[in-house]
Design a protein around this motif. Structure first.
Motif, mmCIF file in Angstrom:
data_model
loop_
_atom_site.group_PDB
_atom_site.id
_atom_site.type_symbol
_atom_site.label_atom_id
_atom_site.label_comp_id
_atom_site.label_asym_id
_atom_site.label_seq_id
_atom_site.Cartn_x
_atom_site.Cartn_y
_atom_site.Cartn_z
ATOM 1 N N LYS A 198 -10.600 -1.649 -23.455
ATOM 2 C CA LYS A 198 -9.622 -2.625 -22.984
ATOM 3 C C LYS A 198 -10.368 -3.810 -22.379
ATOM 4 O O LYS A 198 -11.271 -3.633 -21.553
ATOM 5 N N VAL A 199 -9.996 -5.034 -22.789
ATOM 6 C CA VAL A 199 -10.605 -6.247 -22.262
ATOM 7 C C VAL A 199 -9.748 -6.773 -21.120
ATOM 8 O O VAL A 199 -8.544 -7.005 -21.294
ATOM 9 N N VAL A 200 -10.361 -6.954 -19.955
ATOM 10 C CA VAL A 200 -9.633 -7.416 -18.775
ATOM 11 C C VAL A 200 -10.230 -8.732 -18.299
ATOM 12 O O VAL A 200 -11.367 -8.767 -17.785
ATOM 13 N N PRO A 201 -9.528 -9.847 -18.451
ATOM 14 C CA PRO A 201 -10.034 -11.122 -17.929
ATOM 15 C C PRO A 201 -10.158 -11.067 -16.403
ATOM 16 O O PRO A 201 -9.328 -10.450 -15.724
ATOM 17 N N VAL A 202 -11.191 -11.677 -15.884
ATOM 18 C CA VAL A 202 -11.397 -11.719 -14.434
ATOM 19 C C VAL A 202 -10.663 -12.937 -13.902
ATOM 20 O O VAL A 202 -11.105 -14.080 -14.087
ATOM 21 N N THR A 203 -9.519 -12.689 -13.269
ATOM 22 C CA THR A 203 -8.703 -13.781 -12.743
ATOM 23 C C THR A 203 -8.367 -13.579 -11.268
ATOM 24 O O THR A 203 -8.614 -14.458 -10.443
ATOM 25 N N GLY A 204 -7.810 -12.426 -10.940
ATOM 26 C CA GLY A 204 -7.392 -12.174 -9.567
ATOM 27 C C GLY A 204 -8.493 -11.597 -8.692
ATOM 28 O O GLY A 204 -9.608 -11.309 -9.143
ATOM 29 N N ALA A 205 -8.164 -11.402 -7.425
ATOM 30 C CA ALA A 205 -9.125 -10.906 -6.437
ATOM 31 C C ALA A 205 -9.631 -9.512 -6.788
ATOM 32 O O ALA A 205 -10.809 -9.193 -6.589
ATOM 33 N N LYS A 206 -8.735 -8.647 -7.321
ATOM 34 C CA LYS A 206 -9.141 -7.278 -7.660
ATOM 35 C C LYS A 206 -10.201 -7.279 -8.757
ATOM 36 O O LYS A 206 -11.212 -6.563 -8.661
ATOM 37 N N GLU A 207 -9.989 -8.084 -9.802
ATOM 38 C CA GLU A 207 -10.955 -8.139 -10.904
ATOM 39 C C GLU A 207 -12.279 -8.775 -10.453
ATOM 40 O O GLU A 207 -13.354 -8.349 -10.872
ATOM 41 N N LYS A 208 -12.191 -9.801 -9.606
ATOM 42 C CA LYS A 208 -13.413 -10.430 -9.100
ATOM 43 C C LYS A 208 -14.246 -9.435 -8.296
ATOM 44 O O LYS A 208 -15.472 -9.404 -8.403
ATOM 45 N N ARG A 246 -14.894 -14.867 -17.473
ATOM 46 C CA ARG A 246 -15.486 -13.550 -17.185
ATOM 47 C C ARG A 246 -14.545 -12.447 -17.658
ATOM 48 O O ARG A 246 -13.325 -12.605 -17.626
ATOM 49 N N PHE A 247 -15.166 -11.314 -18.029
ATOM 50 C CA PHE A 247 -14.367 -10.186 -18.527
ATOM 51 C C PHE A 247 -14.935 -8.868 -18.019
ATOM 52 O O PHE A 247 -16.149 -8.704 -17.862
ATOM 53 N N LEU A 248 -14.025 -7.926 -17.801
ATOM 54 C CA LEU A 248 -14.366 -6.526 -17.564
ATOM 55 C C LEU A 248 -13.944 -5.729 -18.786
ATOM 56 O O LEU A 248 -13.039 -6.131 -19.530
ATOM 57 N N PHE A 249 -14.588 -4.578 -18.993
ATOM 58 C CA PHE A 249 -14.279 -3.723 -20.137
ATOM 59 C C PHE A 249 -14.053 -2.306 -19.617
ATOM 60 O O PHE A 249 -14.927 -1.740 -18.948
ATOM 61 N N ARG A 250 -12.868 -1.766 -19.932
ATOM 62 C CA ARG A 250 -12.487 -0.456 -19.414
ATOM 63 C C ARG A 250 -12.215 0.512 -20.550
ATOM 64 O O ARG A 250 -11.709 0.134 -21.613
ATOM 65 N N ASN A 251 -12.561 1.780 -20.301
ATOM 66 C CA ASN A 251 -12.344 2.815 -21.315
ATOM 67 C C ASN A 251 -10.937 3.397 -21.208
ATOM 68 O O ASN A 251 -10.104 2.925 -20.420
#
Length: 384
Positions: free
Chosen positions: A3-13, A57-62
């Protein structure tokens, strides 16, 4: 499928900042960068490249919603190459090729949509002095601002198809190690010239030394290769920002009749103090930093600039400066090691200078390039 998660909010940062520390929690050599240094790269107020460039920026989750990777991908119009080339940086991944391939594919697609034909990594959306390169050799505590990663990263890049665009060589020597007899002879020669003097940088006259540094730098380096002209105003801002950590015994200037002709700039390795702060730099951490700076011995100094104006090159004035400064800092500081920031293998002139200082290569990083067209010719960075 990740899963691709864009880094936008405080939690993702927060997750973007915390993921490497989780990945390297059992690695004693890892030193967490300051969160503020990372966030400044992605803040349009502090990074002027956002005015003309693009970065996400992006996070990647399984499937278990666990973060297994992160990356920043960007287009910097000032990053000039034969083909339009974007960048990926702040790449971190578990040791899994499929995960890495998914991340690289995502970056490639993002960059292709923005007209890029190649991507370099792992690099920074900014200058080369921080967060640049993939560590390939010398997995010891990183210097301040230097990338650190596990040994498997180079395999992840190369298995995907990245090739080394250039190697970044880091040199080191013991402060109390043997100094070449040639340097001592040259020191003796120039010491007999009453027009030649050497002196260390002083905090109470930063304006003068900033002007002298600007003059030497612009005459020695700005006209070579991809050198960039410095403005006195910018140099003074840099010196003032460095004032709290300047050690007055380790940065040296040489003058001929009071005209600056050579400079050797060093600073303490900040990571020797920052490693105790776990990436934070709030009020409490600043107090801790001052305490550690006062009471915790720092044994590493980092060479950031070494330059001689053209008419004094190949005269041995560098040997005079090195021996003059070395004798002094041996007596007045606790430093045991001199580290040189990375030198690209495309810069044989600087490599010769580093080797002449009786240094050895202690770590290597690589700037990798992946060209999207499989039929296009790959070329390494041209020598300057």
């Amino acid at each position: 499928m990740l899963k691709v998660v864009p880094v936008t909010g405080a939690k993702e940062k927060r997750e973007f900042l915390d993921f490497p520390a989780h990945l390297y929690k059992d690695d004693p050599q890892y030193i967490r960068p300051l969160d503020k240094d990372v966030e400044e790269v992605f803040d349009p107020l502090t990074n002027k490249l956002f005015a003309s460039g693009k970065c996400e920026r992006f996070l990647f989750r399984n499937s278990k919603d666990e973060t297994v990777g992160r990356v920043a991908v960007f287009v910097n119009p000032k990053y000039e190459n034969e083909q339009p080339t974007g960048g990926l940086g702040f790449f971190d991944s578990i040791n899994n090729q499929e995960t890495a391939d998914f991340i690289f594919d995502h970056c490639r697609k993002w960059l292709t949509e923005r007209g890029m034909e190649a991507m370099d990594g792992s690099i920074n959306f900014g200058e080369r002095d921080k967060f640049w390169g993939v560590l390939t050799d010398g997995f010891t505590e990183p210097l301040y601002g230097m990338n650190y990663n596990a040994p498997y990263y180079s395999t992840l890049f190369e298995n995907y198809g990245f090739k080394i665009y250039y190697n970044q060589l880091c040199y080191s020597r013991p402060v109390h190690g043997e100094v070449s007899r040639v340097f001592r002879v040259l020191h003796s020669k120039h010491s007999r010239n009453p027009a030649i003097t050497a002196r260390p940088l002083k905090k109470n006259t930063l304006e003068k030394f900033a002007a002298d540094f600007t003059e030497v730098y612009n005459r020695a380096w700005a006209s070579h290769g991809d050198g960039k002209v410095l403005e006195y105003k910018k140099t003074l801002e840099m010196f003032k920002s460095m004032k709290p950590v300047i050690n007055e015994h380790i940065s040296w200037f040489v003058y001929e009749n009071e005209k600056p002709i050579a400079v050797w700039m060093n600073i303490p390795d900040m990571n020797q103090w920052f490693k105790y702060l776990n990436g934070k730099f709030g009020l409490f951490e600043k107090i801790k930093f001052l305490w550690f700076k006062r009471f915790r011995k720092n044994t590493k100094m980092v060479g950031i600039v070494f330059g001689v104006v053209p008419e004094w090159q190949r005269t041995g004035i560098d040997g005079y400066m090195i021996w003059e400064g070395t004798q002094h800092l041996r007596t007045h500081t606790d430093f045991e090691t001199t580290e040189l920031q990375w030198i690209g293998d495309f810069n044989p002139k600087m490599i010769k200078i580093a080797e002449a200082l009786d240094t050895v290569v202690t770590r290597k990083l690589a700037t990798y390039r992946f060209i999207f067209d499989n039929n296009a010719e790959f070329k390494r960075h041209q020598d300057i």
